[in-house]
Design a protein around this motif. Structure first.
Motif, PDB file in Angstrom:
ATOM      1  N   LYS A 261     -79.423 -12.734  34.656  1.00 49.21           N
ATOM      2  CA  LYS A 261     -80.446 -13.216  33.906  1.00 49.21           C
ATOM      3  C   LYS A 261     -80.490 -14.551  33.948  1.00 49.21           C
ATOM      4  O   LYS A 261     -81.630 -15.347  34.319  1.00 49.21           O
ATOM      5  N   ASP A 264     -81.774 -15.454  37.570  1.00 46.99           N
ATOM      6  CA  ASP A 264     -83.208 -15.488  37.767  1.00 46.99           C
ATOM      7  C   ASP A 264     -83.933 -16.706  37.149  1.00 46.99           C
ATOM      8  O   ASP A 264     -84.860 -17.100  37.738  1.00 46.99           O
ATOM      9  N   GLY A 279     -82.152 -18.009  27.930  1.00 46.12           N
ATOM     10  CA  GLY A 279     -80.983 -17.441  28.474  1.00 46.12           C
ATOM     11  C   GLY A 279     -79.616 -17.978  28.315  1.00 46.12           C
ATOM     12  O   GLY A 279     -79.428 -19.064  27.528  1.00 46.12           O
ATOM     13  N   ALA A 455     -80.445  -9.200  31.699  1.00 50.56           N
ATOM     14  CA  ALA A 455     -81.193  -8.322  32.689  1.00 50.56           C
ATOM     15  C   ALA A 455     -80.913  -6.730  32.320  1.00 50.56           C
ATOM     16  O   ALA A 455     -80.111  -6.342  31.875  1.00 50.56           O
TER      17      ALA A 455
END
Ligand code: BYC
Length: 473
Positions: A261, A264, A279, A455
């Motif tokens: 995550k 990303d 995050g 994620a």
């Protein structure tokens, strides 16, 4: 010994409990106390919800993973020993090498065996206590279910140790079983025995780090106990290892999904400011690695330990995969290289392999930890992000053993205590880091949805869809 587990009893087992009335009565009278502990110290709330749990129905390969919806208090905690495949099982190491393994505790080893079993047993309920409040901030239903699966299995590991205490240590064993429910993680008056099990697990990043690093200590300690000359202990621990593997998997994939995550977010928003987008940034994750790795390293005991040497010589606790090590398995004259701290320097020293058993196991552990870290780093590299997660030096932030008096940076350089005070919050999670991570912890309960900082897993549990209702709320 049956592979199949008898579920017709209050306490499911494959140890023929119904033919030992005295033991059965002792365990049955412990049962309500355990249930009381589970209700007051186990997962907060959700006790009446159905959870998609894995239960063992037999201890062979086919039967130990049976899935279905279960309310946690109805989970069948039982006593399962791995099958014995060897007809004529012999002691592999120490001064009794070559003799038959013991089915009963030899009188002269009662005290050390009791101590080992109690120490192992103490960690199991401790971890459940540490994780008690996490469901309230679960990032998804799959994660909540994984937490509960870990919790019921750790509680079953408590049963495993209590069985050994009650079956083999008479009245002392029954008293120890009571005390296992009386000590409590972090309690100033009655703390759990080992350091890491009195730390808090306040958030899910800590939970994944704990299951990656601290459960892995469990793997190595249990593996050493599966070598024990006391066969009931060996076989109990062998079955526990199958469950432990899942816990470490939860940890490794949990951390991997947080890393995914973060990467990303960095790629999508072309930024290093992962926090701005909800995050967990990789430098913060690194600090958690530093903390949990160092605290878990302490669980292996001192580098030089006569306790460990005695356990080995007496045949009570072996090394990791004793069979695969090519030496005399007595270690009277074998050397082993350990790192020590002397005159403010870290040095390598050759010492007796016998007294450095703890350090050898820690070496095996560190190597294993590094393998998962490499997989995390591959994820980061594949995402095109420049960052490398590093395990800190073994001397960093230690409380037990030779390095407990040393101030050491993650790269292994020895520093002054003033420098340590100045720098430690760059290396270990600060109050602000904890608060930031805590601020992200909001519960997500819609099936298939995940909190902002993690994620989705690649696959669901037991081939179920990701959006399956793993906990029926
Ligand atoms: N904290 O001679 P030494 C798991 C004490 S995790 C506090 O080096 P020894 C799980 C030590 O007791 C695996 N005290 O000790 C994971 C001794 O005390 P005394 C749990 C500590 O005996 C996640 C003194 O310091 N299993 O399963 O060689 C979730 C001198 O030390 C600590 C086991 O640990 C510490 N960290 O080694 C759920 C296996 N370390 O004699 C579950 C059983 C040492 O001065 N235990 N001390 O009063 C053992 O094999 C040993 O007890 C140890 C310690 C390896 C832990």
């Amino acid at each position: 010994m049956e592979a199949q587990i008898d579920y017709s009893q209050l306490i499911p087992n494959n140890v023929g409990l119904s033919s030992d009335r005295k033991l059965q009565r002792a365990l049955e009278s412990w049962h309500p106390k355990f249930m009381n502990w589970w209700q007051t110290n186990g997962p907060d709330s959700y006790q009446e919800n159905e959870v998609y749990l894995r239960t063992a129905v037999s201890v062979d390969k086919k039967g130990w993973a049976h899935f279905g919806p279960v309310k946690m208090p109805d989970y069948r905690w039982g006593i399962f020993l791995a099958e014995s495949h060897e007809q004529d099982k012999r002691i592999k190491f120490g001064e009794h090498q070559g003799e038959k393994v013991w089915q009963e505790v030899p009188a002269e080893y009662r005290a050390p065996l009791r101590r080992l079993i109690v120490t192992q047993g103490d960690t199991e309920p401790a971890s459940v206590e540490q994780q008690r409040i996490l469901a309230a901030t679960a990032p998804s239903l799959v994660d909540m279910r994984n937490l509960f699966q870990v919790n019921v299995e750790e509680a079953r590991h408590l049963w495993a140790m209590v069985y050994l205490l009650m079956a083999h240590f008479g009245r002392d064993g029954r008293e120890e079983a009571e005390e296992l429910l009386q000590r409590s993680s972090g309690d100033p008056d009655k703390p759990r025995i080992l350091g890491a099990f009195n730390e808090q697990t306040p958030d899910w990043l800590s939970f994944y780090m704990f299951t990656y690093f601290t459960d892995r200590d469990g793997k190595y300690q249990l593996a050493s106990l599966t070598e024990s000359a006391f066969d009931p202990l060996a076989r109990t621990c062998q079955f526990m290892l199958t469950e432990e593997a899942h816990h470490m998997h939860v940890g490794e994939t949990g951390v991997a999904r947080i890393i995914q995550k973060a990467c990303d977010i960095m790629n999508q928003h072309k930024t290093d400011d992962v926090r701005r987008h909800g995050g967990i940034d990789l430098p913060t994750l690194q600090k958690y690695v530093n903390f949990h790795f160092s605290v878990s390293e302490d669980l292996f005991g001192a580098e030089i330990s006569t306790n460990a040497a005695n356990y080995y010589t007496q045949g009570l606790k072996g090394r990791y995969q004793e069979n695969r090590i090519k030496d005399d398995h007595r270690l009277k004259d074998e050397p082993y290289e350990v790192s020590t701290f002397r005159d403010q320097k870290i040095a390598k020293e050759e010492v007796s392999a016998l007294t450095s058993i703890n350090e050898r196991l820690r070496d095996d552990y560190i190597e294993d930890c590094q393998r998962g870290v490499n997989r995390w780093n591959k994820l980061i590299k594949d995402a095109g992000v420049e960052f490398e997660i590093k395990l800190p030096h073994r001397a960093f932030h230690r409380q037990i053993g030779t390095f407990s008096s040393a101030c050491v940076a993650p790269d292994g350089s020895v520093i002054s205590s003033d420098q340590w005070e100045q720098k430690k919050l760059e290396w270990l999670p600060s109050q602000q880091d904890h608060e930031y991570v805590k601020s992200l912890m909001v519960q997500v309960t819609e099936p298939g949805k995940f909190a902002s900082w993690i994620a989705a897993p690649r696959i669901g549990i037991n081939s179920q869809a990701i959006d399956y209702e793993y906990v029926r709320l």
